[in-house]
Design a protein around this motif. Structure first.
Motif, PDB file in Angstrom:
ATOM      1  N   MET A 113       0.840  -1.200   0.000  1.00 39.62           N
ATOM      2  CA  MET A 113       0.000   0.000   0.000  1.00 39.62           C
ATOM      3  C   MET A 113       0.869   1.241   0.000  1.00 39.62           C
ATOM      4  O   MET A 113       1.899   1.281   0.679  1.00 39.62           O
ATOM      5  CB  MET A 113      -0.913   0.006   1.237  1.00 39.62           C
ATOM      6  CG  MET A 113      -1.823   1.220   1.312  1.00 39.62           C
ATOM      7  SD  MET A 113      -2.903   1.160   2.741  1.00 39.62           S
ATOM      8  CE  MET A 113      -3.682   2.764   2.572  1.00 39.62           C
ATOM      9  N   SER A 114       0.461   2.286  -0.739  1.00 43.54           N
ATOM     10  CA  SER A 114       1.209   3.526  -0.766  1.00 43.54           C
ATOM     11  C   SER A 114       1.286   4.095   0.640  1.00 43.54           C
ATOM     12  O   SER A 114       0.290   4.179   1.359  1.00 43.54           O
ATOM     13  CB  SER A 114       0.539   4.539  -1.696  1.00 43.54           C
ATOM     14  OG  SER A 114       0.489   4.043  -3.021  1.00 43.54           O
ATOM     15  N   THR A 138       1.390  -5.239  12.786  1.00 42.37           N
ATOM     16  CA  THR A 138       1.930  -4.939  11.458  1.00 42.37           C
ATOM     17  C   THR A 138       1.417  -5.999  10.502  1.00 42.37           C
ATOM     18  O   THR A 138       1.810  -7.169  10.585  1.00 42.37           O
ATOM     19  CB  THR A 138       3.468  -4.948  11.459  1.00 42.37           C
ATOM     20  OG1 THR A 138       3.952  -4.061  12.462  1.00 42.37           O
ATOM     21  CG2 THR A 138       4.011  -4.536  10.105  1.00 42.37           C
ATOM     22  N   ARG A 139       0.531  -5.602   9.590  1.00 41.71           N
ATOM     23  CA  ARG A 139      -0.063  -6.567   8.658  1.00 41.71           C
ATOM     24  C   ARG A 139      -0.377  -5.892   7.333  1.00 41.71           C
ATOM     25  O   ARG A 139      -0.490  -4.658   7.253  1.00 41.71           O
ATOM     26  CB  ARG A 139      -1.352  -7.180   9.230  1.00 41.71           C
ATOM     27  CG  ARG A 139      -1.103  -8.057  10.451  1.00 41.71           C
ATOM     28  CD  ARG A 139      -2.360  -8.737  10.925  1.00 41.71           C
ATOM     29  NE  ARG A 139      -2.121  -9.503  12.148  1.00 41.71           N
ATOM     30  CZ  ARG A 139      -3.060 -10.117  12.849  1.00 41.71           C
ATOM     31  NH1 ARG A 139      -4.327 -10.061  12.458  1.00 41.71           N
ATOM     32  NH2 ARG A 139      -2.754 -10.788  13.938  1.00 41.71           N
ATOM     33  N   ASP A 140      -0.539  -6.704   6.317  1.00 45.14           N
ATOM     34  CA  ASP A 140      -1.014  -6.233   5.017  1.00 45.14           C
ATOM     35  C   ASP A 140      -2.471  -5.797   5.168  1.00 45.14           C
ATOM     36  O   ASP A 140      -3.340  -6.605   5.481  1.00 45.14           O
ATOM     37  CB  ASP A 140      -0.884  -7.368   3.993  1.00 45.14           C
ATOM     38  CG  ASP A 140      -1.293  -6.952   2.595  1.00 45.14           C
ATOM     39  OD1 ASP A 140      -1.988  -5.930   2.429  1.00 45.14           O
ATOM     40  OD2 ASP A 140      -0.935  -7.676   1.642  1.00 45.14           O
ATOM     41  N   LEU A 141      -2.737  -4.523   4.951  1.00 43.08           N
ATOM     42  CA  LEU A 141      -4.082  -4.010   5.168  1.00 43.08           C
ATOM     43  C   LEU A 141      -5.078  -4.547   4.152  1.00 43.08           C
ATOM     44  O   LEU A 141      -6.294  -4.482   4.380  1.00 43.08           O
ATOM     45  CB  LEU A 141      -4.069  -2.478   5.118  1.00 43.08           C
ATOM     46  CG  LEU A 141      -3.136  -1.784   6.111  1.00 43.08           C
ATOM     47  CD1 LEU A 141      -3.279  -0.275   5.989  1.00 43.08           C
ATOM     48  CD2 LEU A 141      -3.389  -2.239   7.535  1.00 43.08           C
ATOM     49  N   GLY A 142      -4.594  -5.063   3.048  1.00 45.34           N
ATOM     50  CA  GLY A 142      -5.483  -5.573   2.020  1.00 45.34           C
ATOM     51  C   GLY A 142      -6.098  -6.919   2.340  1.00 45.34           C
ATOM     52  O   GLY A 142      -7.047  -7.347   1.671  1.00 45.34           O
ATOM     53  N   ASP A 145     -10.492   6.517   0.824  1.00 43.16           N
ATOM     54  CA  ASP A 145     -10.318   7.093  -0.503  1.00 43.16           C
ATOM     55  C   ASP A 145      -9.149   6.455  -1.255  1.00 43.16           C
ATOM     56  O   ASP A 145      -9.021   6.615  -2.467  1.00 43.16           O
ATOM     57  CB  ASP A 145     -10.139   8.608  -0.428  1.00 43.16           C
ATOM     58  CG  ASP A 145      -9.087   9.039   0.568  1.00 43.16           C
ATOM     59  OD1 ASP A 145      -9.074   8.518   1.693  1.00 43.16           O
ATOM     60  OD2 ASP A 145      -8.260   9.906   0.221  1.00 43.16           O
ATOM     61  N   LEU A 146      -8.327   5.693  -0.543  1.00 45.19           N
ATOM     62  CA  LEU A 146      -7.213   4.963  -1.165  1.00 45.19           C
ATOM     63  C   LEU A 146      -7.607   3.552  -1.569  1.00 45.19           C
ATOM     64  O   LEU A 146      -6.790   2.827  -2.139  1.00 45.19           O
ATOM     65  CB  LEU A 146      -6.033   4.881  -0.180  1.00 45.19           C
ATOM     66  CG  LEU A 146      -5.520   6.196   0.395  1.00 45.19           C
ATOM     67  CD1 LEU A 146      -4.431   5.921   1.428  1.00 45.19           C
ATOM     68  CD2 LEU A 146      -5.001   7.114  -0.698  1.00 45.19           C
ATOM     69  N   ALA A 147      -8.832   3.153  -1.268  1.00 46.92           N
ATOM     70  CA  ALA A 147      -9.245   1.759  -1.427  1.00 46.92           C
ATOM     71  C   ALA A 147     -10.144   1.573  -2.645  1.00 46.92           C
ATOM     72  O   ALA A 147     -10.806   2.500  -3.111  1.00 46.92           O
ATOM     73  CB  ALA A 147      -9.982   1.292  -0.169  1.00 46.92           C
TER      74      ALA A 147
END
Length: 268
Positions: free
Chosen positions: A1-2, A94-98, A118-120
């Motif tokens: 993720m950015s 700490t994890r991959d938010l996706g 708004d980033l999703a």
């Protein structure tokens, strides 16, 4: 993720805190307090927590010693959050938010996220909402960019630059093709479809000369996305930026950057 660096998050936090809807913040806190009183210890999960801005905004309104889980993909931001707010009653992840299925949401009553949806992508939001609905978790999502920027001192290219910037907001930021300014309408519709009660509020940044450093950083942050879209020549964008920077600290040097807060409470 950015990602976003800690300096930018620190710079924007005062504007974020001033912009948040006090009505929705208080309603989110009241819902959490009622759940805690009825069910015993429940937690808040802050997704994409950064350095803990949402914690600083919301925690003073919650019952004493409320439990928090702070989640981000960037360990450096989590380390900074721990340094700034401490570790008492807080767990850090700490994890991959996706990966929605990996959300640490057992025992969570309220999920929060700021400047996040708004980033999703639409797909991510749909999966995220389905996860919340399955567990009857409320959502407080603040400061979602809505695509509206106005300057006190106009320039003929403002709308063209903004259109290209907003077009870039639709590119993949790590959670699929982003919805950008359309995130809150999509999020609201998805939540309503699951029976949630949804409220939104306009929460724009009001940037004046006292926030000149934030204004400068925001302007400079617009340039690379607009260049990537490529409908305007670099020298034209440079002239626009020079005009904008020349007036940031002067009379009529301010701007408003549109955001939306959302609160969604589960049915029942």
């Amino acid at each position: 993720m950015s990602g976003f660096d800690a300096k930018w998050l620190t710079l924007r936090e005062p504007a974020d805190q001033a912009a948040r809807s006090p009505v929705l913040l208080d309603k989110a806190a009241a819902f959490f307090a009622a759940r805690a009183a009825a069910e015993g210890p429940v937690a808040v999960l802050d997704v994409g927590c950064g350095t803990g801005s949402t914690y600083r905004a919301l925690n003073p309104h919650l019952p004493a010693r409320s439990l928090w889980r702070l989640l981000d993909h960037d360990p450096a931001l989590l380390e900074e959050a721990a340094r700034q707010i401490g570790t008492e009653n807080i767990d850090f992840f700490t994890r991959d938010l996706g990966i929605v299925e990996a959300l640490p949401d057992d025992g969570v009553s309220l999920v929060t996220a700021s400047a996040f949806f708004d980033l999703a992508s639409a797909d991510f939001i749909d999966r995220f909402v389905a996860r919340l609905a399955e567990r009857r978790i409320a959502l407080y999502a603040a400061l979602n960019y809505d695509g509206k920027v106005t300057w006190a001192r106009p320039h003929p290219l403002d709308q063209r630059v903004l259109a290209d910037f907003n077009r870039h907001q639709l590119t993949d930021k790590g959670l699929g093709p982003a919805l950008g300014p359309e995130a809150v309408p999509h999020l609201s519709a998805a939540l309503l479809a699951h029976g949630y009660r949804v409220e939104t509020a306009e929460t724009p940044w009001r940037i004046g000369t006292a926030e000149a450093d934030l204004h400068i950083a925001f302007l400079r942050g617009m340039v690379d996305p607009v260049l990537e879209v490529g409908t305007l020549p670099a020298e034209v964008i440079g002239e626009w930026l020079a005009f904008r920077l020349a007036y940031v600290r002067g009379e009529r040097g301010g701007c408003a950057v549109g955001h939306l807060d959302l609160l969604a409470l589960p049915p029942g």
